[in-house]
Write an enzyme that holds these catalytic residues in place. Structure first.
Site, PDB file in Angstrom:
ATOM      1  N   GLN A 221      38.518  40.476  37.778  1.00  0.00           N
ATOM      2  CA  GLN A 221      38.735  40.757  36.355  1.00  0.00           C
ATOM      3  C   GLN A 221      39.365  42.144  36.194  1.00  0.00           C
ATOM      4  O   GLN A 221      38.812  43.138  36.654  1.00  0.00           O
ATOM      5  CB  GLN A 221      37.405  40.667  35.593  1.00  0.00           C
TER       6      GLN A 221
ATOM      7  N   ASP B  93      44.985  33.726  40.005  1.00  0.00           N
ATOM      8  CA  ASP B  93      45.681  34.495  38.964  1.00  0.00           C
ATOM      9  C   ASP B  93      47.169  34.651  39.309  1.00  0.00           C
ATOM     10  O   ASP B  93      47.945  35.132  38.492  1.00  0.00           O
ATOM     11  CB  ASP B  93      45.062  35.898  38.858  1.00  0.00           C
TER      12      ASP B  93
ATOM     13  N   LYS C 156      35.163  32.184  31.298  1.00  0.00           N
ATOM     14  CA  LYS C 156      35.756  31.521  32.470  1.00  0.00           C
ATOM     15  C   LYS C 156      34.681  30.750  33.231  1.00  0.00           C
ATOM     16  O   LYS C 156      34.913  29.632  33.695  1.00  0.00           O
ATOM     17  CB  LYS C 156      36.425  32.568  33.373  1.00  0.00           C
TER      18      LYS C 156
END
Ligand code: NAP
Length: 303
Positions: free
Chosen positions: A98, A121, A54
Site C-alpha cells: 500500500q 499492481d 481490498k
C-alpha cells in the site's frame, strides 16, 4: 446531443461478478485458491480504509486475503523481509504494497522487491518494461480499469486522438502505453505543457489524472469526446456540491454539455481499481498454477 454517464460502479460490479465465477472454476480445476496479500506500513487512516476495502473485496470473490501490517517506524529491511516471505509463499498469488509508505522508506525500491509474477499492481520495473515492450505481463489496475470503461462506452481507439493529462508512473505513463497498444495516437500532458487547453481540445478521448479540482473546464473538451476523469479531490460537501465531498479534475457539469460520454466522480474510475486488482490476482494465480505444475513435472522427471 445528450451525454452518456459512464457508470463505473455498475461496470465494476460486473467485472467482480465475472472474477468470482472464474475463481470458482479455477479452484475446481486446480484445487488452488487465489490469495492476495496486502502490506500496510504505518497507521494512516485513509490507507487502512483502502486496505480494508481490498481485503473485503477479495473475500467476496472467493479469494483468500493475507493482511500484513508493520509499524510506522519499520525499517526498510523489515518491510523487505516481509515482501520476500510473501514472494516465497505459494498460498499468496498477488502482493500489494500500500502506497505511500512512510517517508523514511523508499517506496519504489520496496515495490521492486515484489516478485514480478505476483506484482498485481503492475508497478515493478519488470512489468513496466514488459508493458512498454508490448509483451504480456501484469498491468497497473487503474489504467486497466479505464480501458474497461472505454470499451463499455464504445470508444473507438484505433487511429483516435487520445490525450492523457498526467505522466505519473502509477497512472499516466501506463495509461498512455495501453492506449498506444490499441493504436490510438497518444499525447501525454504534464505540468510543463504549454497550452493545455489547446492540446485537450483536440482529444477524441481525454483522460485526466492530475489531482487538481476542476482543472479541465468545458472549453477544453472537443464536442463528442469521451472524457475519463481519474482525479479524486476532497472538498467540503458544500464546495463540491455533492454528498461525498469528492470531485474530479474535470468540471463535470460544463464538460457534460459538450462530451459524448463522461465518468462521474465519485462512481466512475474509482470503483474500477479494486475490480481490476481482483482480475490481476486471478491472472497471477493462473500463471503460478502453470509454473508450479511445470516445476512439479521437472522435479518428477529429474528424480
Ligand atoms: P501524481 O503522481 O501527483 O501526478 C500528477 C501529474 O499531473 C503529474 O504528471 C504532473 O505533472 C501533472 N500535473 C500537475 N499539475 C498540472 C497542470 N496544471 N497541468 C497539467 N498537468 C499537471 O498523481 P497520480 O498518482 O497520477 O494521480 C493523479 C490523480 O488521480 C489524483 O487525484 C489521484 O488521487 C487520482 N487517482 C485515482 C485513482 C483511482 O483509483 N480512482 C488511482 C490513481 C490516481 P509533472 O509530472 O510535470 O509534475
Amino acid at each position: 446531443m445528450s451525454v452518456t454517464i459512464i457508470d463505473g460502479k455498475a461496470i465494476a460490479a460486473r467485472v467482480r461478478e465475472q472474477v468470482a465465477k472464474e475463481v470458482a472454476e479455477f479452484t475446481a480445476q486446480t484445487g488452488r485458491v487465489p490469495g492476495l496479500a496486502t502490506v500496510l506500513v504505518g497507521d494512516d487512516p485513509a490507507s487502512a480504509v483502502y486496505v480494508g476495502g481490498k481485503q473485503r473485496a477479495c473475500t467476496e470473490v472467493g479469494m483468500v486475503p493475507f493482511d500484513r501490517r508493520l509499524p510506522a517506524d519499520a525499517s526498510f529491511e523489515q518491510v523487505a523481509d516481509e515482501l520476500e516471505r510473501l514472494n516465497a509463499d505459494r498460498q499468496v498469488s498477488g502482493i500489494l504494497l500500500q502506497l505511500p509508505v512512510p517517508e523514511h522508506l523508499n517506496g519504489p525500491a520496496l515495490t521492486a522487491i515484489i516478485s514480478p509474477d505476483k506484482d498485481v499492481d503492475g508497478l515493478t520495473p519488470v512489468n513496466a518494461g514488459l508493458l512498454s515492450l508490448g509483451r504480456p505481463g501484469l498491468r497497473p489496475c487503474t489504467p486497466l480499469g479505464v480501458m474497461e470503461l472505454l470499451g463499455e462506452a464504445g470508444a473507438k481507439l484505433e487511429g483516435a486522438e487520445a490525450v492523457v493529462v498526467g505522466r505519473s508512473n502509477l497512472f499516466g505513463k501506463p495509461m498512455a502505453q495501453l492506449l498506444l497498444a490499441q493504436n490510438a495516437t497518444v499525447t501525454v500532458c504534464h505540468s510543463r505543457t504549454r497550452d493545455l487547453r489547446e492540446v485537450c481540445s483536440r482529444a477524441e478521448v481525454l483522460i485526466v489524472a492530475v489531482g487538481r479540482a476542476r482543472l479541465v473546464s468545458g472549453d477544453y473538451i472537443r464536442p463528442g469526446a469521451v472524457v475519463i476523469d481519474v482525479g479524486m479531490n476532497r472538498l467540503t460537501p458544500e464546495q463540491a456540491g455533492n454528498k461525498s465531498g469528492l470531485v474530479g479534475d474535470v468540471d463535470f457539469a460544463a464538460a457534460s454539455e459538450v462530451a459524448a460520454a463522461i465518468t462521474p466522480v465519485p462512481g466512475g474510475v474509482g470503483p474500477m481499481t479494486i475490480a481490476l486488482l481482483l482480475r490481476n490476482t486471478l491472472q497471477a494465480a493462473r500463471y503460478q498454477a502453470e509454473l508450479y505444475a511445470m516445476l512439479a513435472q521437472v522435479g518428477e522427471e529429474g528424480a
